[in-house]
Design an enzyme around this catalytic site. Sequence first.
Site, PDB file in Angstrom:
ATOM      1  N   CYS A 128      48.192  13.620  20.837  1.00  0.00           N
ATOM      2  CA  CYS A 128      49.364  13.783  21.543  1.00  0.00           C
ATOM      3  C   CYS A 128      49.831  12.662  22.238  1.00  0.00           C
ATOM      4  CB  CYS A 128      49.617  15.145  22.327  1.00  0.00           C
ATOM      5  SG  CYS A 128      48.001  15.225  23.428  1.00  0.00           S
ATOM      6  N   LYS A 205      41.527  27.108  24.556  1.00  0.00           N
ATOM      7  CA  LYS A 205      42.518  26.297  25.438  1.00  0.00           C
ATOM      8  C   LYS A 205      43.758  27.220  25.222  1.00  0.00           C
ATOM      9  CE  LYS A 205      44.691  21.804  25.769  1.00  0.00           C
ATOM     10  NZ  LYS A 205      44.668  20.421  24.980  1.00  0.00           N
ATOM     11  N   ARG A 215      50.845  16.467  32.090  1.00  0.00           N
ATOM     12  CA  ARG A 215      51.711  15.623  31.236  1.00  0.00           C
ATOM     13  C   ARG A 215      52.079  14.318  31.836  1.00  0.00           C
ATOM     14  NH1 ARG A 215      53.452  21.142  29.039  1.00  0.00           N
ATOM     15  NH2 ARG A 215      51.560  21.608  27.873  1.00  0.00           N
ATOM     16  N   LYS A 258      39.798  26.219  29.103  1.00  0.00           N
ATOM     17  CA  LYS A 258      40.873  25.658  29.829  1.00  0.00           C
ATOM     18  C   LYS A 258      42.160  26.458  29.827  1.00  0.00           C
ATOM     19  CE  LYS A 258      43.135  21.082  29.852  1.00  0.00           C
ATOM     20  NZ  LYS A 258      43.558  20.042  29.031  1.00  0.00           N
ATOM     21  N   SER A 284      44.945  20.339  36.046  1.00  0.00           N
ATOM     22  CA  SER A 284      45.804  19.386  37.097  1.00  0.00           C
ATOM     23  C   SER A 284      46.697  20.360  38.062  1.00  0.00           C
ATOM     24  CB  SER A 284      46.972  18.470  35.999  1.00  0.00           C
ATOM     25  OG  SER A 284      47.588  19.671  35.304  1.00  0.00           O
ATOM     26  N   TYR A 323      39.156  16.891  38.729  1.00  0.00           N
ATOM     27  CA  TYR A 323      39.576  15.718  39.019  1.00  0.00           C
ATOM     28  C   TYR A 323      39.063  15.559  40.540  1.00  0.00           C
ATOM     29  CZ  TYR A 323      42.798  16.403  35.172  1.00  0.00           C
ATOM     30  OH  TYR A 323      43.090  16.450  34.174  1.00  0.00           O
TER      31      TYR A 323
HETATM   32 ZN   LIG Z   1      46.907  16.932  22.471  1.00  0.00          ZN
END
Ligand SMILES: [Zn+2]
Length: 334
Positions: A128, A205, A215, A258, A284, A323
């Site tokens: 992606c 996922k 993103r 996830k 995130s 993170y």
């Molecule tokens: Zn991807």
Amino acid sequence: MSLHSVGQFPVYRARRLRQSRALRAMVRETRLNPAQLVLPLFVRPGRHVRHPISSMPGVFQLSLDEMLREARTAHGAGVPAVLLFGIPEKKDAQASGAYARNGIVQQAVRLLKKELPELLVITDVCLCEYMIHGHCGVVKQTKTGATILNDPTLKLLARTAGSHAEAGADIVAPSDMMDGRVRAIREQLDSLGFSETPIMSYAAKFASAFYGPFREAAESAPKFGDRRSYQMDAANASEALREVALDIQEGADIVMVKPALAYLDILYRVKHEFGYPTAAYSVSAEYSMIKAAGAKGWIDEKAVTLESLLAMRRAGADILITYSAIDVARWLRE
Ligand SMILES: [Zn+2]
């Protein structure tokens, strides 16, 4: 556990074992340890680049030199592993940057393995960030819109994973959610002589609103449509177990759930059902929400972060991708 096997008040007093810090620690069932942590890193071209992600305070897109610095800090704090995401110079319709010999992730892997050979380098395997349209697979335009083609995507994913292994990656981690990708990657790795390179699959996922800030970080938002034709529906737990079973059959060595915090039931069932090494990706928005409320003084950032990670461990996670890894490793050593 039956009620008959449990003591009764006043013979049994649960508070007896909560009286001191030492007693509580002695009977603690679940522990956090820096050895369980993985720090995601976003690497981009350039020099001395430390580009802040506005929705993720403390997280940056890093050029190779800065990424090395961050990895060194993590390693020094006791974090044993990083998970690399690449932001390429340019994108195209074949995601050629994903499997380029000198792609950004391939360069990052070589640098890290040269400078910090003991640090485990895990690479996110997806298309992606490298696709002009931002989807995780090859897109075919149709009269009614666009579809993501499964099987043609597998070749590109396998090629990407192979190039990461050639660069020296310790573990490859496919995140695309195409059917059959783990087998395709396993075959590719074996044919290249990397039969000892493990696969950590993003096995369950979910198509989640908790990915919002990522993103911006990975510059991977789809230009049209969404990812619901390949990522899982948030409502499905039995299907998640089938997805995990498939990935294990195809050769996954570690399976991942996830997001993490809103999916603890999935984590629990996956660990319980398969007993495989299981990773939780605290995504995130989980990070951003804690950071934002912490900055406002509404919650105690450290305490809430540690409690959230502990909940993932309690649910069955062996590996925690977060993170906050550097802070957490330091807090655990205080
Ligand atoms: Zn991807």
